[in-house]
Design a protein around this motif. Structure first.
Motif, short mmCIF file in Angstrom:
data_model
loop_
_atom_site.label_atom_id
_atom_site.label_comp_id
_atom_site.label_asym_id
_atom_site.label_seq_id
_atom_site.Cartn_x
_atom_site.Cartn_y
_atom_site.Cartn_z
N TYR A 13 0.84 -1.21 0.00
CA TYR A 13 0.00 0.00 0.00
C TYR A 13 0.87 1.25 0.00
O TYR A 13 0.58 2.22 -0.71
N ASP A 60 2.47 1.62 -3.59
CA ASP A 60 1.61 1.64 -4.78
C ASP A 60 1.69 2.96 -5.54
O ASP A 60 1.75 2.94 -6.78
N PRO A 61 1.69 4.14 -4.89
CA PRO A 61 1.82 5.38 -5.67
C PRO A 61 3.12 5.47 -6.44
O PRO A 61 3.16 6.06 -7.53
N ASP A 108 2.61 3.41 -9.50
CA ASP A 108 1.74 4.12 -10.45
C ASP A 108 2.50 5.22 -11.19
O ASP A 108 2.30 5.43 -12.39
N ARG A 109 3.38 5.91 -10.47
CA ARG A 109 4.15 6.98 -11.12
C ARG A 109 5.12 6.40 -12.14
O ARG A 109 5.30 6.97 -13.23
N ASP A 153 -3.77 -3.05 -8.34
CA ASP A 153 -4.90 -2.47 -9.08
C ASP A 153 -5.93 -3.53 -9.41
O ASP A 153 -7.15 -3.27 -9.37
N ASP A 198 -8.78 6.18 2.29
CA ASP A 198 -7.50 6.16 1.58
C ASP A 198 -6.81 7.50 1.66
O ASP A 198 -5.59 7.57 1.82
N ARG A 199 -7.59 8.59 1.54
CA ARG A 199 -7.00 9.92 1.64
C ARG A 199 -6.41 10.15 3.03
O ARG A 199 -5.33 10.73 3.18
N ALA A 214 -3.33 7.90 3.25
CA ALA A 214 -2.25 8.43 2.41
C ALA A 214 -1.60 9.62 3.06
O ALA A 214 -0.37 9.78 3.04
N ARG A 241 1.59 7.42 4.52
CA ARG A 241 2.61 7.76 3.53
C ARG A 241 3.25 9.11 3.83
O ARG A 241 4.48 9.23 3.86
#
Length: 357
Positions: free
Chosen positions: A41, A44-45, A48-49, A170, A196-197, A200, A204
């Motif tokens: 988790y 994951d960003p 994605d980047r 995903d 999630d926000r 995050a 994160r």
């Protein structure tokens, strides 16, 4: 036709009870999977980047895994042994630090430090107590990690679980979305996005802030030559996720040690204090606004309670799931309050009628 509210509450309640019972029964068995999921988790960003830069999901996962393995090896070879040595040395030095404090106070405040006074007795026993309890704590931590996070889990299971979860993240999210009850899917998606926000921003964002500040404090304190600067800097960085606690504990330890180590060199004591003051300014004005945001919806008291409660009930696994569960409960609580404020129970019958002029 949608299920009645009573039936929905029953099913969701059974699901929540089953989750906590499963967490309690399995305990350390699911630890590598929970830890692997948390790592996936968190990363994951990044994947994605990398995908947006043109890499496939498999290539992005492979790049992240390779970098993580290199970082892990460097920590095992360089950072962790140094931290362990300094932590052990700090605990063993506690009695001497207490004696130094006694001598310092006796020379400058003789009236408060008479033989047999309560303050003198308390300080004299403080060092021995900290040394004994600190040693027990350190041994307990190492014993716990050696029994729970054994070498197979660290080297094999967690990286494998993290790799496959990150690779299929995903796809897993899409599969879960497809299983949502259709009548409630939009609401669940909105709540999941809020959770999630929050995660995050906290996990994160705040995790990155802790890493940056811990590295800054450790390097800066070692450069100025403060004893145990590495371990104190890392402690201050790790505790930064609780507002002000990391700065107070790390700053208090650092300035206290600086008073003994640099006594007479006032500029060095001031430099140590400035290091933490600069760290707080950087955190408050740059790191936290950029990486965390102004509000993540996790009050410090609620976070401390969640960590304490889940740690006591479920052990180390509880500590891992405490923040996600706390974030989810916070979002659900705000949703319930919002629904309540829009209900007739809160607004009353009289609010439905327009006031007459």
């Amino acid at each position: 036709m949608a299920l009645p509210i009573k039936d929905q509450m029953k099913y969701w309640g059974v699901a929540a009870v089953a989750f906590f019972v499963l967490l309690w029964v399995l305990g350390d068995i699911i630890l590598p999977f929970v830890l692997g999921g948390a790592i996936a988790y968190f990363l994951d960003p990044v994947a994605d980047r990398l995908e947006r830069l043109g890499l496939s999901r498999a290539a992005a996962t492979a790049v992240i895994t390779l970098f993580a393995l290199i970082l892990f090896v460097v920590m095992i070879l360089l950072v962790i042994p140094a931290v362990a040595r300094q932590a052990t040395s700090l605990i063993e030095t506690m009695p001497q630090l207490a004696r130094n404090l006694l001598e310092f106070l006796t020379a400058r405040f003789p009236s408060l430090m008479d033989e047999g006074s309560t303050l003198r007795t308390s300080i004299a026993s403080l060092g021995e107590t900290l040394s004994q309890r600190g040693g027990e704590l350190l041994n307990g931590v190492f014993a716990t990690f050696s029994s729970v996070l054994n070498i197979v889990v660290l080297i094999v299971i967690v990286p494998v679980v993290s790799f496959y979860l990150l690779l299929d993240w995903d796809r897993i999210v899409a599969m879960v979305d497809d299983l949502l009850p259709r009548d409630h899917a939009p609401t669940i998606r909105r709540l999941a996005a809020d959770i999630d926000r929050t995660l995050a921003g906290f996990v994160r964002g705040q995790g990155t802030v802790c890493l940056i500040l811990g590295t800054y404090y450790a390097i800066a304190l070692m450069i100025v030559g403060l004893p145990f600067g590495l371990v104190i800097g890392l402690i201050a960085g790790l505790l930064t996720f609780i507002p002000y606690v990391g700065a107070l504990i790390g700053g208090g330890l650092s300035v206290g040690l600086a008073l003994f180590h640099f006594w007479g060199e006032w500029w060095m004591i001031v430099i140590v204090a400035v290091i933490f003051q600069a760290g707080q300014m950087i955190e408050g004005n740059i790191l936290t606004p950029k990486l965390v945001g102004q509000s993540v919806g996790l009050h410090p008291v609620w976070l401390i309670f969640a960590l304490s409660a889940f740690g006591a009930l479920f052990g180390f696994v509880g500590l891992l799931v405490a923040v996600p569960v706390a974030a989810a409960l916070g979002v659900l609580t705000r949703f319930v309050i919002s629904q309540y404020r829009d209900s007739r129970l809160y607004r009353g019958v009289s609010s439905q009628a327009e006031p007459e002029e």
